[in-house]
Every structure is written in C-alpha cells, then in structure tokens.
Scaffold this motif. Structure first.
Motif, PDB file in Angstrom:
ATOM      1  N   LEU A   1      33.129  49.076  -7.850  1.00 29.62           N
ATOM      2  CA  LEU A   1      32.016  48.168  -7.605  1.00 29.62           C
ATOM      3  C   LEU A   1      30.714  48.751  -8.154  1.00 29.62           C
ATOM      4  O   LEU A   1      29.882  48.033  -8.720  1.00 29.62           O
ATOM      5  CB  LEU A   1      31.888  47.893  -6.099  1.00 29.62           C
ATOM      6  CG  LEU A   1      30.830  46.862  -5.685  1.00 29.62           C
ATOM      7  CD1 LEU A   1      31.053  45.544  -6.413  1.00 29.62           C
ATOM      8  CD2 LEU A   1      30.860  46.649  -4.174  1.00 29.62           C
ATOM      9  N   THR A   2      30.546  50.052  -7.999  1.00 28.80           N
ATOM     10  CA  THR A   2      29.356  50.705  -8.553  1.00 28.80           C
ATOM     11  C   THR A   2      29.336  50.598 -10.079  1.00 28.80           C
ATOM     12  O   THR A   2      28.290  50.313 -10.681  1.00 28.80           O
ATOM     13  CB  THR A   2      29.322  52.187  -8.138  1.00 28.80           C
ATOM     14  OG1 THR A   2      29.306  52.268  -6.716  1.00 28.80           O
ATOM     15  CG2 THR A   2      28.083  52.870  -8.709  1.00 28.80           C
ATOM     16  N   SER A   3      30.483  50.811 -10.715  1.00 32.80           N
ATOM     17  CA  SER A   3      30.563  50.700 -12.181  1.00 32.80           C
ATOM     18  C   SER A   3      30.239  49.278 -12.637  1.00 32.80           C
ATOM     19  O   SER A   3      29.530  49.082 -13.632  1.00 32.80           O
ATOM     20  CB  SER A   3      31.963  51.101 -12.657  1.00 32.80           C
ATOM     21  OG  SER A   3      32.260  52.430 -12.297  1.00 32.80           O
ATOM     22  N   LEU A   4      30.764  48.302 -11.913  1.00 35.57           N
ATOM     23  CA  LEU A   4      30.474  46.910 -12.243  1.00 35.57           C
ATOM     24  C   LEU A   4      28.976  46.636 -12.129  1.00 35.57           C
ATOM     25  O   LEU A   4      28.379  45.966 -12.983  1.00 35.57           O
ATOM     26  CB  LEU A   4      31.258  45.973 -11.326  1.00 35.57           C
ATOM     27  CG  LEU A   4      30.993  44.476 -11.486  1.00 35.57           C
ATOM     28  CD1 LEU A   4      31.410  44.005 -12.874  1.00 35.57           C
ATOM     29  CD2 LEU A   4      31.744  43.691 -10.408  1.00 35.57           C
ATOM     30  N   SER A   5      28.365  47.176 -11.078  1.00 34.94           N
ATOM     31  CA  SER A   5      26.930  46.975 -10.878  1.00 34.94           C
ATOM     32  C   SER A   5      26.127  47.612 -12.001  1.00 34.94           C
ATOM     33  O   SER A   5      25.124  47.047 -12.466  1.00 34.94           O
ATOM     34  CB  SER A   5      26.513  47.575  -9.528  1.00 34.94           C
ATOM     35  OG  SER A   5      27.229  47.001  -8.466  1.00 34.94           O
ATOM     36  N   VAL A   6      26.568  48.781 -12.452  1.00 36.00           N
ATOM     37  CA  VAL A   6      25.868  49.469 -13.550  1.00 36.00           C
ATOM     38  C   VAL A   6      25.933  48.632 -14.823  1.00 36.00           C
ATOM     39  O   VAL A   6      24.931  48.473 -15.534  1.00 36.00           O
ATOM     40  CB  VAL A   6      26.475  50.866 -13.787  1.00 36.00           C
ATOM     41  CG1 VAL A   6      25.934  51.477 -15.088  1.00 36.00           C
ATOM     42  CG2 VAL A   6      26.174  51.775 -12.608  1.00 36.00           C
ATOM     43  N   VAL A   7      27.104  48.085 -15.125  1.00 35.89           N
ATOM     44  CA  VAL A   7      27.263  47.268 -16.333  1.00 35.89           C
ATOM     45  C   VAL A   7      26.341  46.056 -16.289  1.00 35.89           C
ATOM     46  O   VAL A   7      25.600  45.772 -17.244  1.00 35.89           O
ATOM     47  CB  VAL A   7      28.736  46.828 -16.484  1.00 35.89           C
ATOM     48  CG1 VAL A   7      28.858  45.697 -17.518  1.00 35.89           C
ATOM     49  CG2 VAL A   7      29.594  48.000 -16.903  1.00 35.89           C
ATOM     50  N   ILE A   8      26.372  45.324 -15.178  1.00 35.72           N
ATOM     51  CA  ILE A   8      25.545  44.124 -15.073  1.00 35.72           C
ATOM     52  C   ILE A   8      24.062  44.491 -15.069  1.00 35.72           C
ATOM     53  O   ILE A   8      23.229  43.811 -15.683  1.00 35.72           O
ATOM     54  CB  ILE A   8      25.921  43.327 -13.807  1.00 35.72           C
ATOM     55  CG1 ILE A   8      27.362  42.843 -13.910  1.00 35.72           C
ATOM     56  CG2 ILE A   8      24.982  42.141 -13.612  1.00 35.72           C
ATOM     57  CD1 ILE A   8      27.857  42.102 -12.687  1.00 35.72           C
ATOM     58  N   GLY A   9      23.719  45.599 -14.399  1.00 37.62           N
ATOM     59  CA  GLY A   9      22.325  46.041 -14.374  1.00 37.62           C
ATOM     60  C   GLY A   9      21.812  46.426 -15.746  1.00 37.62           C
ATOM     61  O   GLY A   9      20.658  46.116 -16.102  1.00 37.62           O
ATOM     62  N   LEU A  10      22.639  47.079 -16.559  1.00 41.43           N
ATOM     63  CA  LEU A  10      22.233  47.459 -17.910  1.00 41.43           C
ATOM     64  C   LEU A  10      22.005  46.220 -18.781  1.00 41.43           C
ATOM     65  O   LEU A  10      21.045  46.158 -19.562  1.00 41.43           O
ATOM     66  CB  LEU A  10      23.296  48.357 -18.550  1.00 41.43           C
ATOM     67  CG  LEU A  10      23.310  49.818 -18.096  1.00 41.43           C
ATOM     68  CD1 LEU A  10      24.545  50.541 -18.636  1.00 41.43           C
ATOM     69  CD2 LEU A  10      22.036  50.542 -18.550  1.00 41.43           C
ATOM     70  N   VAL A  11      22.868  45.227 -18.646  1.00 44.38           N
ATOM     71  CA  VAL A  11      22.694  43.995 -19.419  1.00 44.38           C
ATOM     72  C   VAL A  11      21.382  43.322 -19.034  1.00 44.38           C
ATOM     73  O   VAL A  11      20.617  42.877 -19.901  1.00 44.38           O
ATOM     74  CB  VAL A  11      23.888  43.048 -19.200  1.00 44.38           C
ATOM     75  CG1 VAL A  11      23.631  41.707 -19.894  1.00 44.38           C
ATOM     76  CG2 VAL A  11      25.169  43.665 -19.726  1.00 44.38           C
TER      77      VAL A  11
END
Length: 457
Positions: free
Chosen positions: A397-407
């Motif tokens: 979930l943290t990795s998913l959040s990082v991806v969406i946050g970077l976009v």
C-alpha cells in the motif's frame, strides 16, 4: 417604469422556439457564450467517455494492452470527432429553434447508442478482431445524419456559404456510407482496420480541402475556445469520478489510513493540476486574434480528450487492482504516468502552435515535470517485479501511494513552474506575435478580419 427599453420581443425570441432563419452567426461577435442546449449536449459525452475509460481499464487488467488501446483510440476518436463537427456547425449556425433542438437531441441519442456498442468493440479487439461493430456504427451514423440535414438547411438559407455547406453534406454522407460498409462487409481484420483508418483520415482531411476551395462557415473563434474548454472540464470529471471509486474501494478493504488520504488527495490534485495547466494556454485570446490557427488547435484536442480520459482509466485500473488483484504496480504506474505525460506534452505543443513560438526555456520545466513520472515508473518496475499488487502484502500500500504521489507531483510542478516563470514567457510570446503581424493583416494565414477561408471541419 418610463425610460426602460422594451424587452418583450427579446423575451419572446428567447422563449418561443419556432422555425428561425439559419443565416449564420456573426464570427466577429465578442463575448459569445455557450448555450444551455450546448451544455445539455455535452453531458451525454460523460457517458461515452466514462464507458470508454472503464472498458480500457478492464481490458488492461486482463493484460490485453494493445487491443485495448486500439479499441480505446477508435472509440475516443469517433466520439470526439462527432462532437467537434457539431460544435463547429453550432458555432456558425446555431439558432436554437425547434428543428435545431430536435436535431441536437437526436444526436444525443446517437451518443448513447454508440456507448452501448463500446463493450462489443473492446471485446472484439481482445479476440484479435476489428473493433468496429454495427451497433457502434449505428450510433455514430445517428450522430452524423442530423448534421447532414442541418448543413442542407444552412445551404438553403445562407446562400453566401452554400458551396461550403454542400461540401460538408457530400463529405459526411460519403463517410457514413463507408463506415456502414466497414461494419457489414466481411473482410479480413487487417483490411478492415486499414479501411477504418482511411475513412477516419478522409473525415479529417476532406473538410480542410473543401474549406480551402469553397470558403469558410461563419464560426466564432472565442465561442469555440469556450466550447472546447468545457468539454475538457467534462473529461476531467472522469478523473475525479475514478479517484472517488478508487478511494472508496480502498477504504472498504483496509479502512481510512494515511495512504488512503494520500491517494484521494493525489487523484484530485491530478485533476486540478491538469485543469490549471490547460487554462494556462490563452486559447480564447489567441484565437480571437488569430482564428486561422484553430485548425491544428482543434485536432490537438482529439488526442487531449483521449489522454485526459485515460488518466481516469489509470485510476480505475488502480481500483480493479485493489479490489480483484491481477495487476502489477508497474502496470498501474504506466497507466497513470503515460497519459498524464501525454497530456502535459500536448498542452505544451498547443501553446507553441497557438502562439507560433517555441520557447526553449520551457524545455527545462517540461523535463522537470516529467521527472517524477519517470520516477513513478521506476518505483513500479523495481517494487515486487513481475507480481500482482496485493494489499495484504507488507509495504504494498505504501508503494502504491508513492507511485500515485509521484505522478501527482509531476502535475503540480508544471503548475508551480508556470506560475513562477512560465507566465512571463506567454506574455512575451503574445507581444512578439502581435508585433510580427497585427491582427487582420494579410500574410500569415486567413482570418475573420481578412474574410479569407477559415479552416473548419
């Protein structure tokens, strides 16, 4: 009250929608705004764009990447091109009378019928068949036949533009016969797909040739800038809807968490940043002074509508991944970063085309904007490579959040960069363009002031 103007006739005209002459609008009219009928017409496109976006996400989750993209491009083109043609006609001849209203409502029915054909289109494409089908073509023809009738009416009631109007009657009629044949004549898939591309190119190129030969229709540049902006807002609504769905699925699965808040905020930030970025381009300002530049500007929007809606598809794919699994983090990163990158680049190119300027100082800002998007793809590729995302797995979930946050960060950088330095480049380009050729002068292309042929679909 004495001294007040009598507005009775104006009110009667506003409320009584009988048959009115279709003589053409004033292309020089300033401050012209969108009508309630045009807004109602646009709302049906929410259904078409949302359906195409959802189907794209579903097919991507099954791994059918290229067939899904092919069907999606075909769908978005069909919907956007029909909208563009009607919008251009309405800008030139929209008189809001009984016949015009009925023709508009019939076209709205066509949009819905086409949307019903989209699942068949995506399904056929996933099996290696042509994305075309009779139901989808029927909807498209329903959208286009009323335009033939409206152009015939304009040809009869506006003699000064009769040749121009009749050229559109011929082009649209030939195209509809061709579309019908591609749906009912059994041909190899490769031949059918080639035919679809040829007919689509004919629809886009033939009106330009006809316009140069027979002159322009009296469309209003400022009005068109507003109309295209409003449809852009509608497509952004799909991004917001997809964000809401993704967060709803996440909170049902794991409850509210800092990651859920980040994903919700990032999705809304993406939509807001794309809106902000789009309106950094002074389309109405430029087109009212340089209406001849509407030709490349309008075609850029065909791709822009598709890329913005695809951002919503990326968020919907995120929802599918969280709810059913089967999607890798890399897949989600690409589904979000690629359409956002295309959107930003298209806005940059639109700015350059409209202002006839290529400001090299924009390139560092563009590269800086794209850097977090590349970072999102790198995180997706290196985190749990080859595995589908699993919310029960620690750190996923943290990795998913990082991806969406970077976009989302990439979209924010574009906005901040323009507000700090980019706006000055736009002002300088505007002044340089005015100095190079005063509005209405001859030499850089046709304009309303010139009375030359303005390209119109």
């Amino acid at each position: 009250m004495s001294g007040e103007p009598d507005t009775t006739e104006e009110l009667r005209h506003e409320l009584r929608h009988r048959i009115r002459p279709m003589r053409g609008r004033d292309p020089r009219e300033r401050g012209r705004t969108t009508t309630p009928l045009e807004l109602l017409y646009d709302l049906t496109y929410v259904v078409a764009f949302a359906t195409a976006s959802d189907l794209l996400a579903q097919q991507l989750s099954h791994g059918d990447i290229w067939p899904a993209l092919g069907a999606y491009i075909f769908a978005v083109w069909a919907v956007s091109w029909a909208w563009l043609n009607f919008t251009w006609f309405a800008s030139a001849y929209g008189n809001d009378d009984l016949l015009f209203r009925i023709a508009t409502i019939v076209q709205m029915i066509g949009v819905i019928v086409l949307a019903y054909g989209l699942p068949v289109s995506f399904e056929r494409a996933s099996h290696g068949e042509s994305p075309n089908n009779l139901l989808m073509v029927s909807g498209y023809i329903i959208m286009r036949v009323p335009q033939i009738l409206l152009w015939l009416r304009a040809a009869r009631e506006d003699p000064s533009h009769r040749k121009n109007a009749m050229s559109y009657v011929l082009i649209i009629s030939v195209a509809q016969v061709a579309w019908l044949l591609t749906a009912i004549v059994p041909l190899p898939v490769g031949v059918t797909v080639t035919a679809l591309i040829v007919v689509a190119l004919f629809e886009m190129i033939a009106p330009v040739v006809a316009t140069r030969s027979y002159g322009f229709s009296p469309w209003n540049a400022g009005h068109l800038a507003e109309r295209f902006a409003l449809l852009t807002l509608i497509t952004l609504g799909e991004v917001i809807a997809a964000t809401t769905a993704a967060v709803g699925t996440l909170t049902q699965a794991v409850g509210w968490s800092p990651e859920a808040v980040l994903i919700a905020s990032s999705g809304l930030v993406m939509a807001a940043a794309v809106w902000w970025t789009y309106f950094l381009v002074p389309s109405r300002w430029v087109l009212e002074r340089r209406p001849e530049r509407a030709f490349p500007w309008r075609y850029a929007h065909l791709a822009l509508f598709g890329s913005i809606t695809a951002i919503g598809a990326g968020l919907h794919l995120t929802t599918i991944a969280m709810e059913h699994g089967g999607v890798s983090l890399l897949g989600i990163a690409l589904a979000l970063a690629v359409p956002l990158a295309i959107t930003i680049v298209l806005v940059f190119l639109t700015w350059s085309v409209l202002l006839h300027s290529f400001d090299s100082t924009h390139l560092p800002l563009l590269l800086l904007t794209l850097a977090p998007l590349v970072g999102a793809v790198v995180v997706g590729a290196t985190t749990y490579p080859g595995q589908a995302i699993d919310l029960d797995q620690r750190g996923s979930l943290t990795s998913l959040s990082v991806v969406i946050g970077l976009v989302a960060a990439g979209a924010v950088i574009e906005v901040v960069g323009h507000e700090l330095v980019g706006f000055g480049h736009t002002v300088r380009a505007w002044k340089a363009d005015a100095a190079a050729r005063p509005a209405g002068s001859v030499g850089a292309g046709p304009s309303v002031a010139d009375g030359d042929g303005i390209s119109g679909p």
